[in-house]
Design an enzyme around this catalytic site. Sequence first.
Site, short mmCIF file in Angstrom:
data_model
loop_
_atom_site.label_atom_id
_atom_site.label_comp_id
_atom_site.label_asym_id
_atom_site.label_seq_id
_atom_site.Cartn_x
_atom_site.Cartn_y
_atom_site.Cartn_z
N THR A 272 -28.19 -22.41 9.70
CA THR A 272 -28.10 -23.16 10.95
C THR A 272 -29.08 -22.54 11.96
O THR A 272 -29.50 -21.40 11.82
CB THR A 272 -26.67 -23.13 11.53
OG1 THR A 272 -26.35 -21.80 11.96
CG2 THR A 272 -25.66 -23.58 10.49
N ALA B 138 -32.11 -23.39 12.35
CA ALA B 138 -33.29 -23.12 11.51
C ALA B 138 -34.57 -23.75 12.02
O ALA B 138 -35.59 -23.67 11.34
CB ALA B 138 -33.02 -23.58 10.09
N SER B 139 -34.55 -24.35 13.19
CA SER B 139 -35.77 -25.01 13.68
C SER B 139 -36.67 -24.07 14.48
O SER B 139 -37.79 -24.44 14.84
CB SER B 139 -35.42 -26.23 14.54
OG SER B 139 -34.68 -25.83 15.68
N SER B 140 -36.20 -22.84 14.77
CA SER B 140 -37.03 -21.90 15.51
C SER B 140 -36.47 -20.49 15.34
O SER B 140 -35.38 -20.29 14.79
CB SER B 140 -37.07 -22.25 17.01
OG SER B 140 -35.80 -22.08 17.61
N GLY B 141 -37.24 -19.52 15.82
CA GLY B 141 -36.76 -18.15 15.89
C GLY B 141 -36.38 -17.53 14.56
O GLY B 141 -37.02 -17.73 13.53
N TYR C 16 -23.86 -14.66 27.65
CA TYR C 16 -24.37 -14.52 26.28
C TYR C 16 -23.65 -13.37 25.58
O TYR C 16 -23.19 -13.51 24.43
CB TYR C 16 -25.87 -14.26 26.33
CG TYR C 16 -26.51 -14.03 24.99
CD1 TYR C 16 -26.92 -15.10 24.20
CD2 TYR C 16 -26.75 -12.74 24.52
CE1 TYR C 16 -27.54 -14.89 22.97
CE2 TYR C 16 -27.37 -12.52 23.30
CZ TYR C 16 -27.75 -13.60 22.53
OH TYR C 16 -28.36 -13.38 21.31
#
Length: 349
Positions: free
Chosen positions: A12, A14-17, A154
Amino acid sequence: MKPLSEQVVLITGASSGIGLATARAAARRGAAVVLVARTEAALSSIVEGIQAGGARAAYAVADVGVLAEVEAAAGLAVERFGRIDTWVNCAGVAIYAKLVDTPAHEHERLIETNYFGAVHGALNGVRHLRDRGGALITVGSIASDFPSPIMGAYAASKHAAKAYIESLRIEINAERLPISVTLIKPSGTNTPIAEHAANHQDGEALIPPPVYDPDLVAEAILDAAEKPRLDVTVGGVGRLQALAATHFPGLYARFGGAVAPLLSDPKRQKTTSDNLDAARAEARERSLHESGRTFSLYAPISRGPLVPVVAGLAVTLGLALLVSRKSASSGDAKTPTTLPKPRVQQKKR
């Protein structure tokens, strides 16, 4: 634990970082990867790139804060590749603001992603792994080990996720399920998270220093996919911060605010959009403005073969000292003090 080349890995965030770095690294090692995130455009281009390199990949569009969407993503993975061997919870968002200035709706949205996203992933991961076995890996943060000014919301979400995962591990072990449960705790990592954060500070939000490269975290994740690990900290400086806050809480409470100026740069323009409610379409592993350390001595040490032995000895020694102190204090309380016998002087004859 299967070799990575024989695994199906669902990730999850998984589109960046870190999530993107892990997906690409797993694919290079022969794993079939399923990328889960909210941005279809980014996911589609990433998967095309992975497939062009000869690896197996698929994607599912899902918001991890919505349980039904996570369940659907898991179903797609099974439909495409037949099973899931490793589940990686890696989705996360951030807010840069004093707690008293944090808008309630932003705080709630952050908790939905960072905490309930991990919960929803863990529930589905256990459901799919309990029969065949495998690894459930959650990317938390070193911020779960100590409080943080400006990034308090955070840190709170990461504290909560840590408690959930560690409690879940106890229950899984009690049932003797063949699932390895791992918590990965990165220090500040060179990803776009600060650029995508809801920022209420003056200037551009910065990643807490020192900053490490996301490939170091990806390596720790993939190691845990093949070898059972409890928790792994990436970044020795972050570990030192946690130890300082644990052993000197009074000093940390008084002087911890000194790190606040390190979390923003007033000379740079502050971002005006965030990814709390809507995902960003940038498929980037790293920040545009930061650079990260590519080496961390502590990460490989923390997942070395002697760590469980050393930890076990430390716990045993601590318990022994505690018991001995209690016994000593108990004995002191119950044993009456013996007074010296009076000396009887002999009269001289």
